[in-house]
Write an enzyme that holds these catalytic residues in place. Sequence first.
Site, short mmCIF file in Angstrom:
data_model
loop_
_atom_site.label_atom_id
_atom_site.label_comp_id
_atom_site.label_asym_id
_atom_site.label_seq_id
_atom_site.Cartn_x
_atom_site.Cartn_y
_atom_site.Cartn_z
N HIS A 403 -3.30 2.06 -13.41
CA HIS A 403 -2.95 3.30 -13.08
C HIS A 403 -3.65 4.43 -13.74
CE1 HIS A 403 0.29 6.31 -11.40
NE2 HIS A 403 -0.21 7.05 -12.62
N GLU A 404 -3.82 4.41 -14.96
CA GLU A 404 -4.55 5.61 -15.84
C GLU A 404 -6.25 5.28 -15.29
OE1 GLU A 404 -3.31 8.09 -16.74
OE2 GLU A 404 -1.28 7.28 -16.92
N HIS A 407 -6.98 7.33 -12.26
CA HIS A 407 -7.16 8.57 -12.59
C HIS A 407 -8.41 8.96 -13.23
CE1 HIS A 407 -3.18 10.24 -11.66
NE2 HIS A 407 -2.53 9.46 -12.69
N HIS A 410 -11.32 8.92 -10.68
CA HIS A 410 -11.07 9.87 -9.87
C HIS A 410 -11.84 11.25 -10.64
CE1 HIS A 410 -8.40 12.96 -7.49
NE2 HIS A 410 -9.72 12.92 -7.11
#
Length: 619
Positions: A403-404, A407, A410
């Site tokens: 998940h991280e 980020h 991105h």
Amino acid sequence: MIRRMDQLASAHPLVATPLRDRDAIAQRFKWSLTDIFPDWRAWQGAYETLNTKIAAYAALQGTLAQGPERLLTALKLSDDIGQLTYRVWYFASLWYDQDQRDNQINARRQEVQILFAKENQASAWFNPELLQIPLATIQAWMAAHPALGVYRFALEDLYRQQEHVLDDKGEHLLSLSSRFSSTPNDAYSALSTADITYPTVRLSTGDATLTYGQYRAILATNRNQADRATAFREFHKLYGSSVNTYASLYNAVLQRDLFFAESRGYKTTLEAALHGNNIPTAVVENLIETTKAGTDPLRRYHRLRRRVLGVDTYHAYDTTIPLVGFDRRYQYEDVLDWLTASVAPLGAEYQNQMRQALAGGWIDVYENPGKRSGAYSAPVYGVHPYMLLNYNDTLDAVFTLAHEMGHSMHTLLSHDHQPFVYAGYTIFVAEVPSTLSEALFLEYMLAHASDQRERVVLLQHAIDGIASTFYTQVMFADFELQAHRLAEEGRPVTADGLGEIYFNLLKAYHGDALDYDELARLTWARIPHFFSTPYYVYQYATCFASSAQIMKQISGASAGERPAAVDRYLTLLKSGGSDHPMALLLRAGVDLGRPEPVRAVVEQMEMLVSRLEQEISAL
């Protein structure tokens, strides 16, 4: 055949990972903050430079109308301040999060926060002064000066919002009233945290103090249904004893939101909340309507759980207990290769950038005494993203890493392809790459899992993620919308009325899949988002829907269409905040004004539940 949980559960729970002092953790598992500044002396020099630049910016007040060169000077200085702020803040903040017991580092962190307040005061003049200049004049300046044209979207968006800006007296009055805007949430926090007395409950395993964390742990790990029921009952009684006070505080939130919406000329509180990001109200309304029509797979999942758990009745407190026991540990260094392999559909360049991010120096992996809990990705502009983890070899930790990393990728792509003014991105798109990263990793893990129990655990993890991040958040958004409409229509806001709204929504989303407890009517009172950040949680669901549709386009497309779908997605990541989020998502192939993204989540849920049924039947 669907087997009961007591036939499937493992008798060998995972043992907690031992806590190590920070000095005992190998350097390759710690971030390198010298990438930001070589030492505190360099940090101090940058801090002083930042202070000087802030003073210089304040001195520009009154100059914008003198011409495009003056405007460009202010914008570039603002960018310089912003870039330096990232480094000065995160150097102190990340140092502090390594060990929050360090008062000296905390003092430096607070110094930066004080400087932030000074910066806000020094820049408050810019927007009102700019808006005194006609937009046509600004547009002519941008057309004649390419360097100024870089700021076109940011400047024109400021003018777009001008219609809801009041005159000087009106803005002054609103600024005075805003001093009280946080009071309902402050009071809620005091009532629900500082002033609460957590009860001690007697369970089959012994006595337990029922803090929120302990309550969640009991519902997620205690296989005795009577214990879970006791925890649910006693925890909700905490809110029942003050439910009328909670209702009064929430009514204050609703009336405050209505006051600010009407003061600025918005038709509804929802319109006021969405206008900043230029989101049509139909997006939230469509999200709720389409989700309500797509609850069948959610109900099907809970009926499956009821059968596997072998319980006569099935309640809200039965929805998170694992269906099977599985005690595999996931070593961090093993997971790095899997994570990189999982994003192969996004191309070799994306994989190479991820390898660089995982290679060392960007991620603080393991827990140590004093370290901040949880996980995050910090976007240090001009350096690279940093990730804080508290990795403990569990499956949850593995997916947190995925998940991280979404980020961080991105951030990496946005910073590489956008000027500073557009390098950041809104929450409306922020969770798209993180949830897509998890989805890609799930597919990889399922394809390579040789143990059926592991596949069951993986599937349950994914389904529970959809249930909590999508369906539950839409239900919360539904509640907020109905509650705000009570205020907009001048109707009473009472504890009974709020409880009825929540109870009816619980039934509308779960149907006959749950057995309902009267105490569930109180659940709205323990949701902090309702009091702290109204009209926020829907964005978790829209991001989830967006990533589901993008995942469908990438994995379901033909070989000839897949490269275009991947390119659209990577373009989204590279676009940062260079346009309104709806426009950015539309270019990525997602139209949140239509039902297709939500239906993509429903289809994904349906597929995962079917796979879970098959895996459990084969055990």
